[in-house]
Design a protein around this motif. Structure first.
Motif, mmCIF file in Angstrom:
data_model
loop_
_atom_site.group_PDB
_atom_site.id
_atom_site.type_symbol
_atom_site.label_atom_id
_atom_site.label_comp_id
_atom_site.label_asym_id
_atom_site.label_seq_id
_atom_site.Cartn_x
_atom_site.Cartn_y
_atom_site.Cartn_z
ATOM 1 N N THR A 83 0.846 -1.187 0.000
ATOM 2 C CA THR A 83 0.000 0.000 0.000
ATOM 3 C C THR A 83 0.886 1.244 0.000
ATOM 4 N N PRO A 84 0.382 2.367 -0.537
ATOM 5 C CA PRO A 84 1.207 3.585 -0.592
ATOM 6 C C PRO A 84 1.684 4.046 0.776
ATOM 7 N N LEU A 85 0.851 3.852 1.785
ATOM 8 C CA LEU A 85 1.202 4.194 3.157
ATOM 9 C C LEU A 85 1.052 2.945 4.026
ATOM 10 N N PRO A 86 1.705 2.898 5.173
ATOM 11 C CA PRO A 86 1.512 1.739 6.058
ATOM 12 C C PRO A 86 0.095 1.712 6.610
ATOM 13 N N THR A 87 -0.339 0.548 7.056
ATOM 14 C CA THR A 87 -1.639 0.426 7.709
ATOM 15 C C THR A 87 -1.439 0.463 9.222
ATOM 16 N N VAL A 88 -2.464 0.885 9.930
ATOM 17 C CA VAL A 88 -2.376 0.975 11.379
ATOM 18 C C VAL A 88 -2.144 -0.410 11.991
ATOM 19 N N GLU A 89 -2.896 -1.402 11.512
ATOM 20 C CA GLU A 89 -2.728 -2.758 12.056
ATOM 21 C C GLU A 89 -1.334 -3.307 11.774
ATOM 22 N N GLY A 90 -0.789 -3.016 10.593
ATOM 23 C CA GLY A 90 0.545 -3.493 10.275
ATOM 24 C C GLY A 90 1.589 -2.928 11.225
ATOM 25 N N VAL A 91 1.496 -1.627 11.517
ATOM 26 C CA VAL A 91 2.447 -0.980 12.418
ATOM 27 C C VAL A 91 2.256 -1.487 13.847
ATOM 28 N N LEU A 92 1.013 -1.649 14.263
ATOM 29 C CA LEU A 92 0.738 -2.120 15.620
ATOM 30 C C LEU A 92 1.186 -3.566 15.802
ATOM 31 N N PHE A 93 0.959 -4.404 14.791
ATOM 32 C CA PHE A 93 1.401 -5.795 14.865
ATOM 33 C C PHE A 93 2.924 -5.863 15.003
ATOM 34 N N ASP A 94 3.640 -5.068 14.194
ATOM 35 C CA ASP A 94 5.101 -5.060 14.279
ATOM 36 C C ASP A 94 5.575 -4.608 15.653
ATOM 37 N N ALA A 95 4.884 -3.634 16.251
ATOM 38 C CA ALA A 95 5.270 -3.160 17.584
ATOM 39 C C ALA A 95 5.066 -4.257 18.632
ATOM 40 N N LEU A 96 3.943 -4.969 18.546
ATOM 41 C CA LEU A 96 3.686 -6.071 19.471
ATOM 42 C C LEU A 96 4.730 -7.171 19.325
ATOM 43 N N ALA A 97 5.118 -7.428 18.073
ATOM 44 C CA ALA A 97 6.135 -8.451 17.836
ATOM 45 C C ALA A 97 7.499 -8.000 18.353
ATOM 46 N N ALA A 99 8.096 -6.001 20.758
ATOM 47 C CA ALA A 99 8.069 -6.042 22.219
ATOM 48 C C ALA A 99 7.946 -7.465 22.752
ATOM 49 N N ARG A 100 7.909 -8.450 21.850
ATOM 50 C CA ARG A 100 7.791 -9.859 22.211
ATOM 51 C C ARG A 100 6.522 -10.140 23.012
ATOM 52 N N LEU A 101 5.474 -9.428 22.671
ATOM 53 C CA LEU A 101 4.176 -9.691 23.294
ATOM 54 C C LEU A 101 3.382 -10.717 22.504
ATOM 55 N N ILE A 102 3.675 -10.851 21.215
ATOM 56 C CA ILE A 102 3.071 -11.877 20.367
ATOM 57 C C ILE A 102 4.155 -12.517 19.528
ATOM 58 N N ASP A 103 3.876 -13.714 19.070
ATOM 59 C CA ASP A 103 4.813 -14.443 18.214
ATOM 60 C C ASP A 103 4.536 -14.054 16.764
ATOM 61 N N PRO A 104 5.434 -13.311 16.113
ATOM 62 C CA PRO A 104 5.171 -12.877 14.736
ATOM 63 C C PRO A 104 5.046 -14.031 13.760
ATOM 64 N N ALA A 105 5.679 -15.150 14.074
ATOM 65 C CA ALA A 105 5.611 -16.298 13.166
ATOM 66 C C ALA A 105 4.203 -16.873 13.090
ATOM 67 N N SER A 106 3.387 -16.653 14.113
ATOM 68 C CA SER A 106 2.019 -17.184 14.129
ATOM 69 C C SER A 106 1.025 -16.265 13.434
ATOM 70 N N GLY A 107 1.443 -15.042 13.130
ATOM 71 C CA GLY A 107 0.580 -14.124 12.406
ATOM 72 C C GLY A 107 -0.600 -13.643 13.231
ATOM 73 N N PHE A 108 -1.538 -12.985 12.540
ATOM 74 C CA PHE A 108 -2.735 -12.463 13.197
ATOM 75 C C PHE A 108 -3.588 -13.593 13.785
ATOM 76 N N GLU A 109 -3.660 -14.716 13.061
ATOM 77 C CA GLU A 109 -4.482 -15.828 13.528
ATOM 78 C C GLU A 109 -3.961 -16.407 14.833
ATOM 79 N N GLY A 110 -2.640 -16.465 14.966
ATOM 80 C CA GLY A 110 -2.043 -17.084 16.139
ATOM 81 C C GLY A 110 -2.342 -16.364 17.431
ATOM 82 N N CYS A 111 -2.596 -15.060 17.357
ATOM 83 C CA CYS A 111 -2.899 -14.312 18.579
ATOM 84 C C CYS A 111 -4.386 -13.984 18.687
ATOM 85 N N GLY A 112 -5.208 -14.529 17.794
ATOM 86 C CA GLY A 112 -6.648 -14.309 17.866
ATOM 87 C C GLY A 112 -7.052 -12.853 17.688
ATOM 88 N N TRP A 113 -6.375 -12.151 16.802
ATOM 89 C CA TRP A 113 -6.563 -10.710 16.599
ATOM 90 C C TRP A 113 -7.972 -10.412 16.109
#
Length: 521
Positions: A83-97, A99-113
């Motif tokens: 996308t031309p600009l980042p998405t809010v969820e994309g930036v927030l997901f990266d921040a959670l990952a 901070a090691r609050l979620i496992d990025p390898a499991s994706g959105f589904e793995g954390c029940g987003w």
């Protein structure tokens, strides 16, 4: 491709020779590919996941409430495509990952987003909510068991269009009962402090996204389906060409349960057939006096609260309100746009008032998204208990001066006021040499309206919000314009065309008895 080892080139301070000057093209490409892999977000996440054992830590389900400035983002929802600009969820997901609050390898589904609802590209939020499973410091049997059984639907299909407004399958307020679980209560018997989620996330998030508070929630909690209401605000100045009283007359008509098919954008991928939504409040009020150097107008806000909203519904309603405010349309045009069933027509709101049946949406441009904000998402008291991290610093180096969210937002607001003041001075400087063009708006009488529409020689600036206008010397009444296709035609064309694969998958899931997440979130 394996990159061959080379002896380092020793260069003097005056040398301009690059250490890669004698590399082959293939070697250079291989080196760039290796750098991309080492320093890409995905590469970082993979190495982080390998170094951090998420399975060794308990998890809990929480809700996060956050605000964001939509102008800097390509909408809320994460998109698979670039996308031309980042998405809010994309930036927030990266921040959670990060901070090691979620496992990025499991994706959105793995954390029940789950999100409360999507917002358009450019649209902001003061109280957006997501729910998900995150790492916890509190090790209890309850958390360990819940961590092994994450539940809840996954995020909306990321192949949907980039911008949407609201979600479709919200139950009415009377259909929601508060649900309380012991997971909504902190473990007071433990001396272990919970992770200061707000501080940790705001440290790695950009200033345009701020986490405001968090709440423990039950394993069955859904940020989307547990929501009782959503509150939107649309800000606009009451310029000289707007009649606020007429706008309020039109806004009052949408309160209650109505069919809003003519006050939204049709999208076949959503397969919506029921366009009835319940509006609890639709009110226009002044929020700030006119402090502009040349009398641009006092700032007003349109407050809209409902159980759910269709795709671009708020901006479509606001577009009609602007047309009514200029006098180009009468307030009863709003009633006509909701009068869609010829077998059960709506009675006139006022005696003698004409109400036309409009089965398909007329062609009109929706209002600009900049002034729109998702103000709040409402939940039962038993579902959420919002709390802050104040007094629970994540490290000895943290202090209220660096971690206080209110102080951070106050700094951003101060800089915005300074920029606004400068813009006002620029406007005052221009006013010395330039006059505003003549405008026949607002039209205050039927005689004036007939004259303007019959003898249109002057260019009108019809407001669409955000300081933008449609410039035209010809205005065609709304109900006399070309009509859009009915929803049934739009839905069928999508099912037979570019949406066929997704539709077939949906039918197969229904046949298996899987839960189908209908709607336009």
């Amino acid at each position: 491709m394996r990159i061959p080892r080379r002896m380092p080139i020793i260069m003097s301070s005056s040398s301009t020779i690059s250490p890669y000057h004698n590399w082959t093209r293939e070697e250079l490409i291989a080196r760039l590919q290796q750098i991309d892999k080492d320093y890409s977000p995905q590469g970082k996440q993979d190495s982080q996941s390998a170094a951090f054992n998420f399975a060794a830590h308990p998890r809990r389900k929480i809700a996060l409430k956050f605000c964001y400035a939509g102008l800097d983002y390509n909408g809320l929802a994460f998109q698979k495509d670039l996308t031309p600009l980042p998405t809010v969820e994309g930036v927030l997901f990266d921040a959670l990952a990060k901070a090691r609050l979620i496992d990025p390898a499991s994706g959105f589904e793995g954390c029940g987003w789950e999100r409360c609802g999507r917002t358009d590209k450019g649209v902001s939020a003061a109280g957006q909510v997501i729910s998900l499973w995150v790492r916890s410091n509190i090790r209890t049997q309850e958390h360990i068991e819940e961590a092994n059984t994450p539940s809840g639907p996954t995020p909306a299909d990321t192949t949907e269009p980039e911008d949407a407004e609201g979600s479709d399958d919200f139950p009415l307020m009377t259909d929601l009962e508060p649900s309380f679980s012991s997971s909504c209560v902190e473990d007071r018997t433990s001396s272990t402090k919970e992770i200061p989620y707000i501080q940790v996330l705001n440290r790695v998030l950009p200033p345009t996204i701020r986490v405001l508070c968090w709440s423990p929630v039950s394993a069955s909690f859904s940020a989307r389906f547990n929501c009782k209401y959503r509150h939107y605000k649309y800000f606009f100045p009451a310029t000289a060409d707007l009649d606020i009283e007429r706008m309020q007359d039109a806004a009052f008509r949408i309160v209650g349960s109505h069919d809003f098919r003519n006050l939204c954008t049709m999208d076949g991928s959503k397969q919506i057939e029921n366009f009835t939504r319940h509006v609890m409040r639709a009110e226009i009020s002044q929020v700030a006096p006119d402090e502009s150097p040349t009398g641009v107008g006092a700032m007003y806000v349109f407050d809209l609260i409902g159980n759910a909203f269709l795709y671009n519904q708020v901006r479509s309603i606001m577009a009609i309100l602007f047309l009514v405010g200029t006098g180009l349309e009468e307030p009863h045009v709003m009633s006509s746009l909701m009068n869609v069933d010829p077998t059960n027509p709506l009675p006139p709101l006022k005696p003698g008032e004409p109400t036309e049946i409009v089965q398909c949406r007329p062609s009109y441009q929706m209002a600009d998204g900049l002034p729109l904000a998702l103000w709040d998402c409402g939940y039962a008291d038993g579902d959420v208990q919002w709390q802050a991290d104040d007094g629970n610093a994540s490290s000895d180096k943290d202090s209220p001066m660096t971690t206080n969210v209110r102080l951070q937002l106050a700094s951003i607001y101060t800089r915005s006021r300074i920029r606004t003041t400068l813009d006002g001075h620029f406007l005052r400087a221009a006013a010395q040499f330039h006059e505003l063009p003549y405008s026949p708006l607002p039209i205050t009488s039927e005689a004036d309206k007939d004259a303007v529409l019959k003898f249109q020689k002057n260019v009108m600036g019809i407001p669409i919000g955000g300081g933008l206008h449609i410039r035209t010397s010809k205005y065609r009444p709304l109900l006399g314009r070309e009509r859009m296709e009915p929803a049934s035609v739009v839905n069928e064309r999508w099912r037979r065309g570019r949406g066929k694969k997704r539709w077939d998958e949906r039918v197969a899931r229904q046949a298996r008895g899987d839960q189908i997440d209908d709607g336009d979130e």
